[in-house]
Design a protein around this motif. Sequence first.
Motif, PDB file in Angstrom:
ATOM      1  N   LYS A  34      -1.798  -9.267   0.620  1.00  0.00           N
ATOM      2  CA  LYS A  34      -2.058  -7.953   1.089  1.00  0.00           C
ATOM      3  C   LYS A  34      -0.628  -7.383   1.548  1.00  0.00           C
ATOM      4  CE  LYS A  34      -6.413  -8.625   0.122  1.00  0.00           C
ATOM      5  NZ  LYS A  34      -6.725  -8.249  -1.300  1.00  0.00           N
ATOM      6  N   LEU A  36      -0.743  -3.636   2.518  1.00  0.00           N
ATOM      7  CA  LEU A  36      -1.194  -2.498   3.256  1.00  0.00           C
ATOM      8  C   LEU A  36      -2.342  -2.723   4.144  1.00  0.00           C
ATOM      9  CD1 LEU A  36      -0.802   0.697   3.934  1.00  0.00           C
ATOM     10  CD2 LEU A  36      -2.368   1.013   2.145  1.00  0.00           C
ATOM     11  N   GLU A 226      -3.329   4.781   0.869  1.00  0.00           N
ATOM     12  CA  GLU A 226      -2.915   3.994  -0.304  1.00  0.00           C
ATOM     13  C   GLU A 226      -2.120   4.890  -1.212  1.00  0.00           C
ATOM     14  OE1 GLU A 226      -6.903   1.084  -1.181  1.00  0.00           O
ATOM     15  OE2 GLU A 226      -6.599   2.828  -2.028  1.00  0.00           O
ATOM     16  N   ARG A 231       0.273   1.884  -2.711  1.00  0.00           N
ATOM     17  CA  ARG A 231      -0.404   0.397  -2.715  1.00  0.00           C
ATOM     18  C   ARG A 231      -1.628   0.569  -3.578  1.00  0.00           C
ATOM     19  NH1 ARG A 231       3.469  -3.289  -2.279  1.00  0.00           N
ATOM     20  NH2 ARG A 231       4.667  -2.936  -0.358  1.00  0.00           N
ATOM     21  N   THR A 233      -5.864  -0.812  -4.487  1.00  0.00           N
ATOM     22  CA  THR A 233      -6.764  -1.321  -3.760  1.00  0.00           C
ATOM     23  C   THR A 233      -6.755  -2.793  -3.441  1.00  0.00           C
ATOM     24  OG1 THR A 233      -8.276   0.376  -4.385  1.00  0.00           O
ATOM     25  CG2 THR A 233      -9.487  -1.785  -3.586  1.00  0.00           C
ATOM     26  N   THR A 236      -4.770  -3.817  -0.353  1.00  0.00           N
ATOM     27  CA  THR A 236      -5.036  -3.345   1.077  1.00  0.00           C
ATOM     28  C   THR A 236      -6.021  -4.051   1.768  1.00  0.00           C
ATOM     29  OG1 THR A 236      -4.778  -1.134   0.017  1.00  0.00           O
ATOM     30  CG2 THR A 236      -5.926  -1.046   1.781  1.00  0.00           C
ATOM     31  N   THR A 255     -11.753  -2.317  -0.671  1.00  0.00           N
ATOM     32  CA  THR A 255     -10.597  -2.880  -0.447  1.00  0.00           C
ATOM     33  C   THR A 255     -11.481  -4.444   0.188  1.00  0.00           C
ATOM     34  OG1 THR A 255     -10.519  -2.065   2.087  1.00  0.00           O
ATOM     35  CG2 THR A 255      -9.436  -0.922   0.222  1.00  0.00           C
TER      36      THR A 255
END
Length: 293
Positions: A34, A36, A226, A231, A233, A236, A255
């Motif tokens: 990940k 974000l 996002e 970024r 999905t 995130t 997410t």
Amino acid sequence: MPEGSFPGKSFLKNEGDLIMKDYFGRDASSLKDKRLFLFDMDGTVNQDERLFDGALDLMRNIRALGGEYVFITNNSTWSVEDLMGRMTRLGIPTTPDNYFTATMATVLYLRKNYPGAKIYCQGTRSSVRELRQAGLDITEEVTSEAKVILVCYDAELTYPKLRRTCEMLSTYRDTPFVATNPDLCCPASFGFVPDCGSICQMLENATGRRPLYVGKPEPTMVYEAERKFGRTTDETVVIGDRLYTDIAVGLNAGTATVAVLTGEATAESIVEGDIKPMFTFESVKEMNEALMG
């Protein structure tokens, strides 16, 4: 699930390899992918003016991994400027880009659906100031000119405010009723206090009117974060302490989700409830240990 049956471990050894495990023993290794990290605030990273143990280390490590952290909060009592001041006092460096609030989501909603409209608002001085700075035509007085009735989480709530809002809702019954967020309670140092959802339940009991809620679990905050940081999905993850807002918003946005047990959610409520996080940790400290394991 019987008492004492929760693993409560962040990571376990498996054939000599360090395997990241969450509270229920799930493999949480995918968190390393990940970039974000969308955090709730109250009950997740802090409680009032107290930062939870491990929160600062987690933010530093997210940056070290090339990621970004953003605080997505339903707390419409505070403006972004207020929130930045709090995080600075707690030792977490932020800019306005590190926040997306229910107030900001509400501004987007009102601009799209009621452009240029006069809006009656029940909220804190900070909330009203932020809404006006965003270009909205806000009034706090009873008036037939208002095209929308807006209620925020109001830590400065008074009975005269409630009376004015009830008069607006009762007198102008065709005027749309909007609220920033559905949270029933907000964490405090001694437990919880009523949040916007509870205030709106009180107004509903008095007027028979129920609002349209804009903040979490509606996925606007996630989508906007996002978009801002470019970024996907899959990159995130949403982290929070409340199942029906924090975890639900991640599920609604598609997410990954992490629940921490430092606020409203408990291990029992996760096991017994319908809203299931992808991962669960006792706190952000255990999440950080798993992320860096």
